[in-house]
Structure formats: structure tokens, C-alpha cells
Design an enzyme around this catalytic site. Sequence first.
Site, mmCIF file in Angstrom:
data_model
loop_
_atom_site.group_PDB
_atom_site.id
_atom_site.type_symbol
_atom_site.label_atom_id
_atom_site.label_comp_id
_atom_site.label_asym_id
_atom_site.label_seq_id
_atom_site.Cartn_x
_atom_site.Cartn_y
_atom_site.Cartn_z
ATOM 1 N N CYS A 33 0.813 -1.220 0.000
ATOM 2 C CA CYS A 33 0.000 0.000 0.000
ATOM 3 C C CYS A 33 0.845 1.268 0.000
ATOM 4 O O CYS A 33 0.318 2.362 -0.179
ATOM 5 C CB CYS A 33 -0.915 0.015 1.217
ATOM 6 S SG CYS A 33 0.037 -0.039 2.739
ATOM 7 N N ASP A 37 2.389 2.465 2.621
ATOM 8 C CA ASP A 37 2.387 3.125 3.932
ATOM 9 C C ASP A 37 3.753 2.982 4.611
ATOM 10 O O ASP A 37 4.476 2.022 4.378
ATOM 11 C CB ASP A 37 1.294 2.531 4.828
ATOM 12 C CG ASP A 37 -0.091 2.933 4.347
ATOM 13 O OD1 ASP A 37 -0.167 3.806 3.465
ATOM 14 O OD2 ASP A 37 -1.078 2.377 4.840
ATOM 15 N N CYS A 94 -2.778 3.642 7.258
ATOM 16 C CA CYS A 94 -4.212 3.440 7.464
ATOM 17 C C CYS A 94 -4.547 3.310 8.953
ATOM 18 O O CYS A 94 -3.657 3.260 9.795
ATOM 19 C CB CYS A 94 -4.658 2.195 6.720
ATOM 20 S SG CYS A 94 -4.022 0.693 7.476
ATOM 21 N N CYS A 142 -1.327 -5.012 7.653
ATOM 22 C CA CYS A 142 -0.977 -3.695 8.184
ATOM 23 C C CYS A 142 -0.243 -3.831 9.517
ATOM 24 O O CYS A 142 0.627 -3.020 9.830
ATOM 25 C CB CYS A 142 -2.221 -2.845 8.384
ATOM 26 S SG CYS A 142 -3.334 -2.850 6.980
HETATM 27 FE FE1 FES Z 1 -1.284 0.247 4.347
HETATM 28 FE FE2 FES Z 1 -2.816 -0.709 6.162
HETATM 29 S S1 FES Z 1 -3.379 -0.312 4.135
HETATM 30 S S2 FES Z 1 -0.714 -0.370 6.295
#
Ligand code: FES
Length: 125
Positions: A33, A35, A58, A102
Site C-alpha cells: 500500500c 504506507d 491506514c 498492516c
Molecule cells: Fe497500508 Fe494498512 S493499508 S498499512
Amino acid sequence: MYSEKVMDHFEHPRNVGEIADASGTGTVGNARCGDIMKMDIKVENNIITDVKFKTFGCCAAVATSSMATEMVKGKSVEEALQLTNKAVAEALDGLPAVKIHCSLLAEEAIHAALEDYHKKHPQGE
Ligand code: FES
């Protein structure tokens, strides 16, 4: 979708920030993602006396980082290394299956910070 504990840690994350004179820092990213999570730890006499995080991610990533910091604070370096994303997810009363990945960020960030600590302080502190 999320437990009350997840929402609580997302809305009121614990230990957000940075430690200026951190003993170790770990920055990890989730390839799925994009992140990112950064974790700073302060170690004194082999005990994690402080831990702070910054997460660009997220709800599940923020909540798991927050819970993970609470779980390792006051623990020895060895105990903190045992922390798993599963234990963090359980402490939050579970995560939706699609959000389990995540929680890996929190485990990886703690481990990366501890690795950095070991590199910088090979003899301990
Ligand atoms: Fe990226 Fe949760 S969607 S860490």
C-alpha cells in the site's frame, strides 16, 4: 469493521512523535500500500524506557503501532524482540482479515529499531 480498541488507538494514538536522542530507529514500509512507519526507541540498562512512532498509514497501521509501543515500553530488549504482529492484533481484539498485513508494519518497525540499537551499541548501553 474495527473493534472498539482499534478505534480508540486510532483516534487517540499513544506515543506519537520522535525521540531526539533515540538509541535506535527503524523505518519500514508496506510494499502493498506504500504506507510508512518510523519507530524510535530509547534503551537504558537493556530496558526500553521510551518509544515513539510516526505512521503515514491506514487506521489499522496507526492502531497497531500505538498498541505495539505500549506493549514494548518497560520491556527488555530481548522481550521486545519476541513481539509479533499476531500478539498486537490480539491485544486490539482482532483485525479484519484484509488488514492483518498492516499489523506487520508495527512488528517490523520495532524489530528494525532494535536492530539499529544493536548496531549502534554492540556492547549494550
Ligand atoms: Fe497500508 Fe494498512 S493499508 S498499512
